[in-house]
Design an enzyme around this catalytic site. Structure first.
Site, short mmCIF file in Angstrom:
data_model
loop_
_atom_site.label_atom_id
_atom_site.label_comp_id
_atom_site.label_asym_id
_atom_site.label_seq_id
_atom_site.Cartn_x
_atom_site.Cartn_y
_atom_site.Cartn_z
N LYS A 9 -0.22 -12.50 2.01
CA LYS A 9 -1.78 -11.69 2.20
C LYS A 9 -2.99 -12.51 1.72
CE LYS A 9 0.07 -7.07 2.19
NZ LYS A 9 -0.04 -5.74 1.53
N TYR A 49 -1.49 -2.28 10.96
CA TYR A 49 -1.30 -1.27 10.22
C TYR A 49 -1.50 0.15 10.55
CZ TYR A 49 -0.50 -4.11 5.99
OH TYR A 49 0.04 -5.07 5.05
N PHE A 57 -7.06 4.57 1.99
CA PHE A 57 -7.34 3.14 1.82
C PHE A 57 -7.11 2.34 3.14
CE2 PHE A 57 -2.63 3.87 0.87
CZ PHE A 57 -2.29 2.94 1.93
N ASN A 112 -1.87 -7.22 -3.29
CA ASN A 112 -0.59 -7.30 -3.70
C ASN A 112 0.34 -8.47 -3.13
OD1 ASN A 112 0.08 -6.01 -1.15
ND2 ASN A 112 0.92 -4.10 -2.29
N HIS A 115 3.44 -8.37 2.19
CA HIS A 115 3.81 -7.57 3.15
C HIS A 115 5.40 -7.58 3.51
CE1 HIS A 115 4.27 -4.42 6.28
NE2 HIS A 115 4.74 -5.52 7.10
N GLU A 126 7.08 -5.29 14.28
CA GLU A 126 6.36 -6.41 13.39
C GLU A 126 6.33 -7.67 13.89
OE1 GLU A 126 5.62 -3.33 9.68
OE2 GLU A 126 6.43 -4.99 9.30
P1 GTP Z 1 3.70 -3.16 2.61
O1 GTP Z 1 5.08 -4.15 2.46
O2 GTP Z 1 2.35 -4.16 2.56
O3 GTP Z 1 3.87 -2.46 3.47
O4 GTP Z 1 3.81 -2.61 1.27
P2 GTP Z 1 4.51 -1.17 0.73
O5 GTP Z 1 5.51 -0.73 1.82
O6 GTP Z 1 4.92 -1.50 -0.54
O7 GTP Z 1 3.10 -0.34 0.55
P3 GTP Z 1 2.83 0.71 1.72
O8 GTP Z 1 3.29 0.79 3.19
O9 GTP Z 1 2.67 2.35 1.15
O10 GTP Z 1 1.22 0.29 1.78
C1 GTP Z 1 0.67 -0.63 2.70
C2 GTP Z 1 -0.18 -1.55 2.15
O11 GTP Z 1 -1.43 -0.78 1.87
C3 GTP Z 1 0.27 -1.95 0.48
O12 GTP Z 1 0.97 -3.11 0.56
C4 GTP Z 1 -1.24 -2.24 0.19
O13 GTP Z 1 -1.39 -3.47 0.32
C5 GTP Z 1 -1.92 -1.22 0.80
N1 GTP Z 1 -2.17 0.00 -0.38
C6 GTP Z 1 -1.06 0.85 -0.52
N2 GTP Z 1 -1.72 1.68 -1.43
C7 GTP Z 1 -3.11 1.68 -1.71
C8 GTP Z 1 -3.88 2.04 -2.49
O14 GTP Z 1 -3.99 3.14 -3.17
N3 GTP Z 1 -5.17 1.28 -2.46
C9 GTP Z 1 -5.34 0.45 -1.79
N4 GTP Z 1 -6.57 -0.21 -1.86
N5 GTP Z 1 -4.44 -0.24 -1.00
C10 GTP Z 1 -3.06 0.47 -0.98
MG MG Z 2 4.89 -0.34 3.95
#
Ligand code: GTP
Ligand code: MG
Length: 138
Positions: A9, A49, A57, A112, A115, A126
């Site tokens: 990212k 996404y 978010f 973070n 992905h 994807e």
């Molecule tokens: P991915 O591998 O990126 O999909 O991560 P994940 O599966 O661990 O997380 P999830 O699918 O729940 O969320 C997708 C992405 O949204 C995350 O990796 C973060 O970058 C973002 N995200 C998730 N929760 C938050 C939040 O509370 N605030 C913000 N700003 N971003 C968030």
């Molecule tokens: Mg995810």
């Protein structure tokens, strides 16, 4: 062998961490069989996404993903989807296990660093979002 879609990212490309992150994948036995650096538009990030469109978010996430180049890549290996998520660590770096990419490099729950696809169906979709079959060199 399984394949998964990984994205390094903007927070990580900005800090010149792509090599260190790739080393983590390779040390875990994941092979990088396709890789490209690309600067997504906000619309493209929004499409990628789409599943998160209703999350609070979503807009912030799309802005962030379009804020600088990313490195999209396909990782291959035994149980690649789960293995990649193990190497990535928990979404929130505060919860990520020591030694994981997010524990070492992530800046916040949003920024973070990586992905990774979460299931075989999402991995296939994807991978197809970023790569043609010809670009996957296993
Ligand atoms: P991915 O591998 O990126 O999909 O991560 P994940 O599966 O661990 O997380 P999830 O699918 O729940 O969320 C997708 C992405 O949204 C995350 O990796 C973060 O970058 C973002 N995200 C998730 N929760 C938050 C939040 O509370 N605030 C913000 N700003 N971003 C968030
Ligand atoms: Mg995810």
């Amino acid at each position: 062998t399984e394949r998964t879609l990984s994205i390094i990212k903007p927070d990580a490309t900005n800090r010149n961490l792509t090599g260190k992150i790739n080393a983590k994948f390779e040390e875990a036995g994941l092979r990088i069989i396709a890789q490209k650096r690309i600067h997504l538009t906000k619309a493209q990030a929004g499409k990628f996404y789409e599943v998160h469109a209703e999350r609070p978010f979503y807009d912030e996430l799309c802005e962030f993903m379009a804020s600088a180049p990313v490195v999209a890549q396909v990782l291959e290996g035994e149980g690649a989807i789960a293995k990649n998520r193990e190497v990535m660590g928990a979404t929130n770096p505060a919860d990520a296990a020591a030694g994981t990419i997010r524990a070492e490099f992530a800046q916040s729950v949003g920024e973070n660093s990586v992905h990774g696809s979460d299931a075989p169906e999402t991995a296939a979709a994807e991978i197809a979002f970023f790569f043609s079959g010809l670009e996957l060199v296993g």
